[in-house]
Every structure is written in C-alpha cells, then in structure tokens.
Design a protein around this motif. Structure first.
Motif, PDB file in Angstrom:
ATOM      1  N   ASN A 101     -10.894  -1.099   3.725  1.00 12.17           N
ATOM      2  CA  ASN A 101     -10.080  -0.183   4.523  1.00 12.17           C
ATOM      3  C   ASN A 101     -10.866   0.478   5.652  1.00 12.17           C
ATOM      4  OD1 ASN A 101      -7.202   0.361   3.061  1.00 12.17           O
ATOM      5  ND2 ASN A 101      -8.765  -0.172   1.551  1.00 12.17           N
ATOM      6  N   LYS A 159       0.834  -1.203   0.000  1.00  9.24           N
ATOM      7  CA  LYS A 159       0.000   0.000   0.000  1.00  9.24           C
ATOM      8  C   LYS A 159       0.868   1.253   0.000  1.00  9.24           C
ATOM      9  CE  LYS A 159      -3.701   2.253   2.623  1.00  9.24           C
ATOM     10  NZ  LYS A 159      -3.073   3.566   2.550  1.00  9.24           N
ATOM     11  N   THR A 209      -5.346   8.829   1.742  1.00 10.24           N
ATOM     12  CA  THR A 209      -4.122   8.288   2.330  1.00 10.24           C
ATOM     13  C   THR A 209      -2.961   8.234   1.333  1.00 10.24           C
ATOM     14  OG1 THR A 209      -4.679   5.989   1.765  1.00 10.24           O
ATOM     15  CG2 THR A 209      -5.529   6.851   3.847  1.00 10.24           C
ATOM     16  N   GLU A 264      -8.878  -4.508  10.850  1.00  7.49           N
ATOM     17  CA  GLU A 264      -7.531  -4.953  10.469  1.00  7.49           C
ATOM     18  C   GLU A 264      -7.461  -6.464  10.325  1.00  7.49           C
ATOM     19  OE1 GLU A 264      -4.490  -3.460  12.974  1.00  7.49           O
ATOM     20  OE2 GLU A 264      -4.810  -1.360  12.409  1.00  7.49           O
ATOM     21  N   TYR A 301     -10.164  -6.368   4.114  1.00  4.76           N
ATOM     22  CA  TYR A 301      -9.577  -5.065   4.432  1.00  4.76           C
ATOM     23  C   TYR A 301      -8.972  -4.336   3.228  1.00  4.76           C
ATOM     24  CZ  TYR A 301      -7.138  -1.516   7.193  1.00  4.76           C
ATOM     25  OH  TYR A 301      -6.699  -0.334   7.709  1.00  4.76           O
ATOM     26  N   GLY A 338      -6.821   1.556  -0.245  1.00  7.66           N
ATOM     27  CA  GLY A 338      -7.069   2.821   0.444  1.00  7.66           C
ATOM     28  C   GLY A 338      -7.520   3.899  -0.526  1.00  7.66           C
TER      29      GLY A 338
END
Length: 419
Positions: free
Chosen positions: A381, A74, A316, A372, A377, A312
């Motif tokens: 996110n 990421k 972010t 998490e 996820y 994401g």
C-alpha cells in the motif's frame, strides 16, 4: 482468462507456487514457471477447481480491472461488521525499552490514564452507530497490566451491557506481571489472549528491555513456565528484530525449545521512528527471510506476509479505532499524541468535525503511479504513511522479493515434508 495481477508466481523445481495477495489463497501446481498460465491451469482441472481458481482470484477474466476490484474489496474490509478498538490504558511502564515509540511522549502524557466510563460509553455508542456484531478489543500501554483494575472494570461493564455482541479481548504485555494470579482475575472476563515480548535471551533482553525490574527476562520466563499448561489462555511471543539482536535469534529459539516453551512465535522489525535509525535493518538485507527459515527448523510456521498491511493499515479503516490515554481518537497507533493523526475527543465521535477529519484518512490515496501499478500493492500500500512522513518514501519491493516471497516457498516445502 489470465493470472490475476496480484497472484505471485514462485518457481519450485518442476512445480510453481501461486499465491494471491488479496485472498491469501495458495496452491502449488504441476507446471514449471514458464508454462504456468491460466490456459494450462484451466485445461486439466475439474469444475470445482476451476471455480476455486476464479473465486480466489488466482485467475481473472482478460478484461477485469484488477486494481479497481482490489479497491472494492478493500472498502468492504475497511467497513466490516467487526469493530476494532486499541485502547492505550496509560503510558506507565516498568521497563524502558530502547526502541519504544512512546519514549518521545512528553512527561505530562505519561501521567495520563484512560477514563473507564468515557471509553466504555464510546465503545457502546460507536458499536450502536456502526452496527458492529463483533468487537475486537486490545489493551496496550505502557504496560497494560499496571492498569489491571481498569482492564477488569472495562471488561465487566462491556460484558454486562453488550450481551448481543461477540467480544474478543487481547493484551499486549511485556510479561513481567503476567502471573497465575492475574490470569485468574482476567479469565472469567473472557480475557484469554496475551502477546508477550522477548527480544532475545537473558543478556540481550535485560540490556535492551531494562527498567525498574532487574532481571526482567528471568521473571518473564518464570511467568511463562507457570502458565504454559493453562489451556484456557492463548499466549504468543513477539520478538522485535533490530541490527543489535538478529544474530541472537537462534539462541532464543534454542532456549525456548530447551525449556519447553512452545508458544506461537512472531517477529517484528524495529523501524526508525526518528530515534531508532541505528537499530533499523536495511531493506536490502535478507535477515527477515533468514530468521524465519531458522525458526521453521525449530518447528514454527508462519502465514505469508503476516506482518504487512493487509488491504491497508488501520489508518484507512473506518472500523479501526485507536484510543489514546488522553481520551482522544487517533488514526495511527504509533502517532498517539501527534496532531497530524488526531481525530477528536471520544465524546465527539460521529459529529461533523469528526466525519470531516476521518474522511481524509479513509480517502487516503497514494500519489505514486508506480505504487498503484505494482503487483505487491495489496500488502505494501505504498508503505507506512507514518514512517514515510518521518523518513521519506523508500520502495520496499526489493525487500519483499528477498524475504517474504522466498519465504512462501520455504513454507510450502516445509508443509510438503511434514505430510
């Protein structure tokens, strides 16, 4: 070896579909769900396939920390060599869509217009500082084609001054002004990508997307018919789905087919931005799955999870820049003008205050352990932070298992039938 935590397993008769949420690798294997594990996958495959299974993260070493690996990938994605710029040219629009998030902007904001010199200087400064090799520049509004001269000026200067960078332009438009003449003006500047919104056939569309233009649907359709054979441009259609129009999707599909308007089609969900609660589709429904399944019957195809926050959202990502018509930088496209997501004036990019403010977004971390630990996820996110701040957190896991994951099976089977 074992299946990676983020590899989704989907039973498909006597076979199993495997889809990794990080790499987007998708394969179908000749094992039923109960027998589909890393041991069996590796047993009969050649070296090339075994390497693919590992490199695509379908399988991982027993001691691998899948979550830390995801965070590492990421970070690489968030700091890539592609600079992404979303430019709000201004907030004037010739339509008044009932669900538009910009309806909450004050009147003073709606009169703002982007400063050409300022935005060009910012993009050039930012690209130099961050060493971007490619630029992805998206023009939005209001209705961006009301600012045609500004679009042209920005592109002309960037094309001249940034010859070493590969620049990709796109325009998100309601389509009412997307005429042959406009295409002719913008195409020489390499502006060839347009997303047009149609939320249903004439009756619903004109009711929902009303404004200064009477019969906007007919005008949009005329424009699409006039430009559909132009091979130099790419048109896609977006349909915003709400409680008011989802039942009419098939009528729109039939209309587009009958009129030979075979553009790529995508859907978006209208969400509650504080004023749209009645229009928001409940997470417990399977409407998203059903409209895509119906669209596939008309020949459309889709990527799994294509509307989700891959690795994401832009909030972010350091290389994602959202520019308000006021000349300020924000960290959420839906929150332009919102002080919580404000970064700085474009002229202050890279200064100490900017770095302090952006750090809190780049370091944004979900506090919920259950998020998490969740196998979904990478595409969720923890949900949209902006939406959560307005409406509170609501887990979307049930929504994914009712809609997006069954849709993967439909996509695979549709592809199998066509081969």
């Amino acid at each position: 070896m074992r299946l990676n935590k983020y590899t989704v397993r989907i039973a498909n008769g006597q076979k199993t579909i495997l889809y990794n949420l990080i790499t987007k690798a998708l394969i179908e294997v000749d094992y039923e769900l109960r027998d589909c594990d890393a041991k069996n996958l590796l047993k009969d495959e050649n070296a090339e396939m075994r390497n693919f299974l590992k490199e695509s993260l379908i399988i991982s070493e027993d001691n691998n920390d899948d979550f830390k690996e995801f965070l590492s990938l990421k970070r690489q994605y968030d700091n890539s060599e592609i600079g992404r710029f979303i430019i709000h040219l201004g907030y004037m629009c010739n339509l008044r869509c009932s669900y538009c998030y910009q309806t909450t902007l004050p009147l003073s904001a709606k009169k703002q217009v982007i400063d050409v010199c300022k935005v060009v200087s910012f993009i050039m400064k930012c690209s130099k500082m961050e060493k971007y090799k490619k630029l992805d520049i998206c023009f939005i509004g209001g209705e961006p084609l009301l600012y045609l001269a500004i679009i042209r000026n920005i592109a002309q200067i960037l094309n001249k001054e940034m010859k070493t960078a590969e620049i990709f332009y796109s325009v998100v438009t309601n389509g009412t002004l997307l005429t042959k003449k406009v295409i002719k003006i913008l195409s020489p500047l390499n502006i060839n990508e347009y997303q047009v919104t149609l939320d249903g056939i004439k009756d619903y569309h004109d009711k929902c997307r009303h404004g200064n233009i009477r019969g906007s649907f007919d005008r949009i359709i005329k424009n699409l018919k006039d430009i559909k054979d132009n091979r130099e441009i790419n048109i896609s259609i977006n349909c915003n789905i709400s409680t008011e129009n989802y039942k009419g999707v098939e009528l729109l599909l039939e209309y587009l087919s009958t009129n030979n308007l075979h553009f790529p089609l995508f859907f978006s969900l209208v969400f509650n931005n504080g004023i749209n609660k009645i229009k928001e589709i409940k997470k417990t429904s399977d409407i998203w799955f059903n409209i895509h399944k119906k669209a596939m019957e008309y020949g459309y195809s889709f990527e799994p999870f294509y509307r989700e926050m891959y690795l994401g959202c832009s909030m972010t990502q350091r290389n994602s820049h959202i520019i308000g018509a006021d000349g300020n930088l924000y960290k959420c496209i839906n929150a332009v003008g919102n002080s919580k997501y404000f970064l700085c004036d474009m002229n202050e990019y890279g200064e100490i205050d900017y770095e302090k403010k952006i750090a809190k977004f780049l370091d944004y971390k979900i506090d919920r352990k259950e998020c998490e630990d969740c196998e979904l996820y990478p595409v969720c996110n923890g949900g949209c932070e902006y939406n959560n701040s307005i409406n509170g957190f609501s887990c979307a896991k049930e929504q994914f298992y009712k809609n997006d994951i069954p849709l993967i099976k439909e996509l695979v089977n549709a592809k199998n039938r066509s081969n």
